[in-house]
Design a protein around this motif. Structure first.
Motif, PDB file in Angstrom:
ATOM      1  N   ARG A 477      -1.483  15.084 -43.660  1.00 14.34           N
ATOM      2  CA  ARG A 477      -2.196  15.367 -44.599  1.00 14.34           C
ATOM      3  C   ARG A 477      -2.673  17.013 -43.817  1.00 14.34           C
ATOM      4  N   SER A 478      -2.492  17.468 -42.945  1.00 13.54           N
ATOM      5  CA  SER A 478      -2.718  18.744 -42.345  1.00 13.54           C
ATOM      6  C   SER A 478      -1.952  19.539 -41.680  1.00 13.54           C
ATOM      7  N   GLU A 479      -1.345  20.324 -42.407  1.00  5.61           N
ATOM      8  CA  GLU A 479      -0.022  21.745 -42.142  1.00  5.61           C
ATOM      9  C   GLU A 479      -0.698  21.732 -40.488  1.00  5.61           C
ATOM     10  N   VAL A 480      -2.064  22.139 -40.341  1.00 10.10           N
ATOM     11  CA  VAL A 480      -1.854  23.135 -38.488  1.00 10.10           C
ATOM     12  C   VAL A 480      -1.336  21.885 -37.988  1.00 10.10           C
ATOM     13  N   PHE A 481      -2.503  20.587 -38.173  1.00 13.05           N
ATOM     14  CA  PHE A 481      -1.732  19.757 -37.350  1.00 13.05           C
ATOM     15  C   PHE A 481      -0.477  19.257 -37.388  1.00 13.05           C
ATOM     16  N   MET A 482       0.348  19.001 -37.774  1.00 13.01           N
ATOM     17  CA  MET A 482       1.671  18.612 -37.887  1.00 13.01           C
ATOM     18  C   MET A 482       2.371  20.066 -37.283  1.00 13.01           C
ATOM     19  N   LYS A 483       1.959  21.375 -37.300  1.00 12.81           N
ATOM     20  CA  LYS A 483       2.853  22.407 -36.944  1.00 12.81           C
ATOM     21  C   LYS A 483       2.256  22.751 -35.754  1.00 12.81           C
ATOM     22  N   GLY A 484       1.307  22.339 -35.212  1.00 11.63           N
ATOM     23  CA  GLY A 484       0.940  21.938 -33.483  1.00 11.63           C
ATOM     24  C   GLY A 484       1.582  20.675 -32.413  1.00 11.63           C
ATOM     25  N   LEU A 485       1.669  20.178 -34.059  1.00  7.74           N
ATOM     26  CA  LEU A 485       2.113  18.492 -32.884  1.00  7.74           C
ATOM     27  C   LEU A 485       4.436  18.724 -33.432  1.00  7.74           C
ATOM     28  N   LEU A 486       4.833  19.614 -33.870  1.00  9.09           N
ATOM     29  CA  LEU A 486       6.032  20.698 -34.059  1.00  9.09           C
ATOM     30  C   LEU A 486       6.375  21.098 -32.277  1.00  9.09           C
ATOM     31  N   ARG A 487       5.152  21.790 -32.456  1.00 10.99           N
ATOM     32  CA  ARG A 487       5.420  22.944 -31.025  1.00 10.99           C
ATOM     33  C   ARG A 487       5.538  22.384 -30.046  1.00 10.99           C
ATOM     34  N   ILE A 488       4.598  20.666 -29.353  1.00 11.63           N
ATOM     35  CA  ILE A 488       4.143  19.915 -28.538  1.00 11.63           C
ATOM     36  C   ILE A 488       5.836  19.279 -28.381  1.00 11.63           C
ATOM     37  N   MET A 489       5.911  18.748 -29.676  1.00 14.48           N
ATOM     38  CA  MET A 489       7.045  17.671 -29.722  1.00 14.48           C
ATOM     39  C   MET A 489       8.393  18.639 -29.294  1.00 14.48           C
ATOM     40  N   ALA A 490       8.522  19.828 -29.866  1.00 12.41           N
ATOM     41  CA  ALA A 490       9.862  19.878 -29.394  1.00 12.41           C
ATOM     42  C   ALA A 490      10.143  20.987 -28.173  1.00 12.41           C
ATOM     43  N   ASN A 491       9.004  21.199 -27.376  1.00  2.00           N
ATOM     44  CA  ASN A 491       8.707  21.246 -25.760  1.00  2.00           C
ATOM     45  C   ASN A 491       8.445  23.481 -26.442  1.00  2.00           C
ATOM     46  N   LEU A 492       8.138  23.655 -27.822  1.00  2.00           N
ATOM     47  CA  LEU A 492       7.817  25.011 -27.736  1.00  2.00           C
ATOM     48  C   LEU A 492       6.665  25.792 -27.871  1.00  2.00           C
ATOM     49  N   MET A 493       5.676  24.954 -27.021  1.00  2.00           N
ATOM     50  CA  MET A 493       4.485  26.288 -27.075  1.00  2.00           C
ATOM     51  C   MET A 493       4.299  27.092 -26.614  1.00  2.00           C
ATOM     52  N   ARG A 494       3.370  27.835 -26.736  1.00  2.00           N
ATOM     53  CA  ARG A 494       3.378  29.578 -26.809  1.00  2.00           C
ATOM     54  C   ARG A 494       2.875  29.941 -25.794  1.00  2.00           C
ATOM     55  N   PRO A 495       2.570  30.820 -25.000  1.00  2.00           N
ATOM     56  CA  PRO A 495       1.844  31.590 -24.083  1.00  2.00           C
ATOM     57  C   PRO A 495       0.554  32.073 -23.992  1.00  2.00           C
ATOM     58  N   ASP A 496       0.655  32.116 -25.379  1.00  2.00           N
ATOM     59  CA  ASP A 496      -0.863  32.333 -25.425  1.00  2.00           C
ATOM     60  C   ASP A 496      -1.356  31.194 -26.906  1.00  2.00           C
ATOM     61  N   PRO A 497      -2.743  31.459 -26.114  1.00  2.00           N
ATOM     62  CA  PRO A 497      -3.791  29.387 -26.716  1.00  2.00           C
ATOM     63  C   PRO A 497      -3.842  29.909 -28.369  1.00  2.00           C
ATOM     64  N   GLY A 498      -3.195  28.316 -29.130  1.00  2.00           N
ATOM     65  CA  GLY A 498      -3.356  28.333 -30.777  1.00  2.00           C
ATOM     66  C   GLY A 498      -3.358  26.343 -30.172  1.00  2.00           C
ATOM     67  N   PRO A 499      -4.027  26.369 -31.855  1.00  2.37           N
ATOM     68  CA  PRO A 499      -4.539  25.032 -31.395  1.00  2.37           C
ATOM     69  C   PRO A 499      -3.356  23.905 -30.591  1.00  2.37           C
ATOM     70  N   ALA A 500      -1.989  23.683 -31.361  1.00  2.00           N
ATOM     71  CA  ALA A 500      -1.222  23.117 -30.678  1.00  2.00           C
ATOM     72  C   ALA A 500      -1.248  23.389 -28.780  1.00  2.00           C
ATOM     73  N   GLU A 501      -1.327  24.759 -28.325  1.00  2.00           N
ATOM     74  CA  GLU A 501      -1.372  25.127 -26.842  1.00  2.00           C
ATOM     75  C   GLU A 501      -2.696  24.208 -26.019  1.00  2.00           C
ATOM     76  N   LEU A 502      -4.099  24.479 -26.757  1.00  2.00           N
ATOM     77  CA  LEU A 502      -5.053  24.325 -26.589  1.00  2.00           C
ATOM     78  C   LEU A 502      -4.995  22.549 -26.685  1.00  2.00           C
ATOM     79  N   GLY A 503      -4.368  21.819 -28.057  1.00  2.00           N
ATOM     80  CA  GLY A 503      -4.380  20.162 -27.633  1.00  2.00           C
ATOM     81  C   GLY A 503      -3.986  20.058 -26.950  1.00  2.00           C
ATOM     82  N   TYR A 504      -3.000  20.801 -26.009  1.00  6.28           N
ATOM     83  CA  TYR A 504      -1.716  19.997 -25.059  1.00  6.28           C
ATOM     84  C   TYR A 504      -2.125  19.643 -23.474  1.00  6.28           C
TER      85      TYR A 504
END
Ligand SMILES: Cc1cc2nc3c(=O)[nH]c(=O)nc-3n(C[C@H](O)[C@H](O)[C@H](O)COP(=O)(O)OP(=O)(O)OC[C@H]3O[C@@H](n4cnc5c(N)ncnc54)[C@H](O)[C@@H]3O)c2cc1C
Length: 523
Positions: A477-504
């Protein structure tokens, strides 16, 4: 936390330990063959050389890991022989999905142009519990915002050919029967030490019952908290090459090399002959796939279904996929995670049938559109297999259990471990010897240790049906959560910390600050 220096990895700008934002970068780390010893390795090793010819490196298997390793070593000028039991083009059971991470590796090998005719996908559609979320591949400074689907029938021959063009000798339709152990007393001592260490490792892993964070493979419990779980301190024996059988003539002979790379896939007969074992407590996937003709064969998204169910209608840990191939067909499959031994009771063929029957009708999946019975295979994850080095050998790709535990992706990790191994072998050949080989473990550890540890925790979480249901139904139900999860699961985290990177980062820190609790969660 300061960015670490990750040997063999181009920093995409990681800001925390173990957030692997980069791609392996051997040009900086693959010393070229010294000019005085440089010939044209391709010419030198072709034309029916006798079995006595001593190659710099012999590689077992020309899948993604073996061919990538061969390419980088041959490109640096070393004399490389690759032995492959099949003849290209050949089938390989796979979902045929290349994420941006894999595309980056192919581009670095000069192969992106060769993918031009393949189907390019721009994102992932996640489906579950009646909800659908479409997410584009994220923008990233190192990885492209797209992936491809291409059958392994077409892909693997391209990379093997690239390695040949760089100078590697490829022996196709030639099976490696067994490794040749080195004969010097020094090597025999190393081999004996390796056998003893393996026996000790097996004993510790078996008695711990889990493997992760315990035993020799965990750096004997040293390091930060539950960390260094991937590093294996045991050693495989020294080798002088391999015994092969030419499958055309039936003749056997020796192919000798100063260094040996084992890249023979998830069953890894040669790795096991040398003494590798799989840690039973680490995640293992089982997957099945088949091809179907589909009106949506050129859909721009790959699709995953997060709520696949067993015969009792219970959601099982894993996912179903439909990957459009753009050639009139789609690749359809189910993958199951082996945590808690649950999958042993699940029949994957039935799971596949149920998935096909329940898939959205618009894909047109049915017995009539099926291109043949599905085939399956195992997915050893999270560097479940060890030891991975000997004085003059390394184990890479599926043979080392390199598959990403978050999503079952193994092609990118085959390319990456092949490339990291090439760096170490090249340094060893340049005069550093076994010390450089030992650095392969360090490189693996720096590139993947934290990420795969969090991945194992994720696998444990989704293995609990209640937790899995909660995560997906709330997360979807949360696009932000799922987009973050996609980044983490596909190992595509960015250098600048966004929600996915901070969560990870938070997950990694939890593991570091609370070693005891984290160790039990992360096992
Ligand atoms: C059903 C399924 C779906 C999957 N889907 C995906 C996906 O969509 N995307 C993804 O990234 N990953 C996927 N994977 C994982 C991926 O297939 C592997 O991680 C990847 O193939 C590993 O590459 P490798 O080079 O280590 O091993 P392999 O690809 O298995 O290559 C090993 C090679 O060694 C050769 N060989 C073996 N033994 C010998 C011998 N004795 N002598 C000579 N040659 C030998 C084999 O013929 C083979 O060519 C999937 C796996 C399965 C089972």
């Amino acid at each position: 936390m300061p960015a670490p220096t990750i040997p063999g990895v181009t920093q995409g700008g990681a800001t925390t330990r173990g957030r692997p934002t980069g791609a392996t970068d051997p040009p900086k780390h693959t010393p070229a063959r010294p000019a005085s010893r440089r010939g044209n390795p391709r010419r030198a090793s072709r034309g029916g050389r006798s079995q006595d010819h001593l190659h710099d490196v012999v590689i077992v298997g020309a899948g993604p890991s073996g061919s990538s390793c061969a390419y980088w070593l041959a490109d640096a000028g070393w004399d490389v022989a690759v032995v492959e039991k099949k003849r290209f083009p050949r089938e390989k059971t796979c979902g045929d999905g290349l994420t941006p991470r894999a595309v980056r590796q192919l581009a670095d090998m000069g192969l992106e142009g060769a993918l031009a005719g393949s189907h390019r996908h721009t994102g992932l559609r996640s489906c579950g519990w009646g909800l659908v979320l479409e997410m584009p591949w994220p923008e990233h400074p190192v990885f492209p915002p797209y992936g491809y689907t291409i059958t392994r029938h077409d892909l693997d021959g391209l990379v093997a050919e690239r390695a040949q063009k760089a100078g590697a000798t490829l022996h196709q339709h030639t099976e490696v029967l067994e490794p040749l152990l080195a004969e010097s007393s020094e090597s025999r001592a190393a081999a004996n030490a390796g056998t003893a260490a393996r026996a000790l490792e097996t004993l510790l892993v078996e008695s711990s019952g889990v493997g992760a964070g315990a035993g020799v493979g965990a750096g004997a419990g040293a390091g930060a908290g539950a960390g260094t779980a991937l590093r294996s301190q045991a050693s495989l024996p020294a080798c002088a090459g391999v015994v092969v059988r030419d499958l055309d003539t039936g003749r056997t002979r020796e192919v000798r090399g100063r260094y040996l790379v084992v890249a023979d896939g998830s069953n890894s007969r040669i790795g096991r002959q040398l003494g590798t074992t799989r840690r039973r407590g680490f995640p293992l996937g089982m997957a099945l796939r088949g091809y179907y003709r589909s009106p949506r064969h050129d859909d721009p998204c790959i699709e995953s279904h997060l709520d696949i169910r067993d015969a009792r209608g219970e959601v099982v840990p894993g996912y179903g996929w439909i990957f459009p191939l753009g050639d009139g067909r789609v690749n359809v499959g189910v993958g199951l995670l082996s945590t808690e031994q649950r999958w042993k009771g699940v029949n994957t063929s039935r799971l596949m049938e149920a998935f096909v029957a329940g898939a959205p009708k618009s894909w047109g999946l049915s017995e009539e559109t099926s291109c043949g019975p599905p085939t399956g295979g195992k997915l050893p994850m999270s560097f479940a297999v060890g030891p991975r080095t000997g004085p003059n050998l390394v184990v890479i790709g599926d043979a080392s259990g390199a598959i990403n535990p978050f999503n079952g992706e193994g092609i990118a990790y085959g390319y990456e471990t092949g490339r990291l191994a090439a760096s170490s072998v090249s340094e060893a050949l340049s005069g550093e010897g076994p010390a450089a080989i030992a650095r392969y473990e360090e490189r693996l550890s720096e590139a993947y240790d934290d990420y795969y540890r969090v991945g194992r925790a994720f696998v444990r979480l989704v293995s609990n049906p209640t937790a899995m249901h909660w995560c997906v139904s709330v997360g979807m139900r949360s696009e932000v959560f799922m987009k973050g999860l996609l980044r983490i699961m596909a190992n595509l985290m960015r250098p600048d910390p966004g929600p996915a990177e901070l969560g990870y980062d938070a997950l990694v820190r939890i593991a570091e600050l609370m070693p005891q609790k984290a160790a039990s969660l992360l096992r």
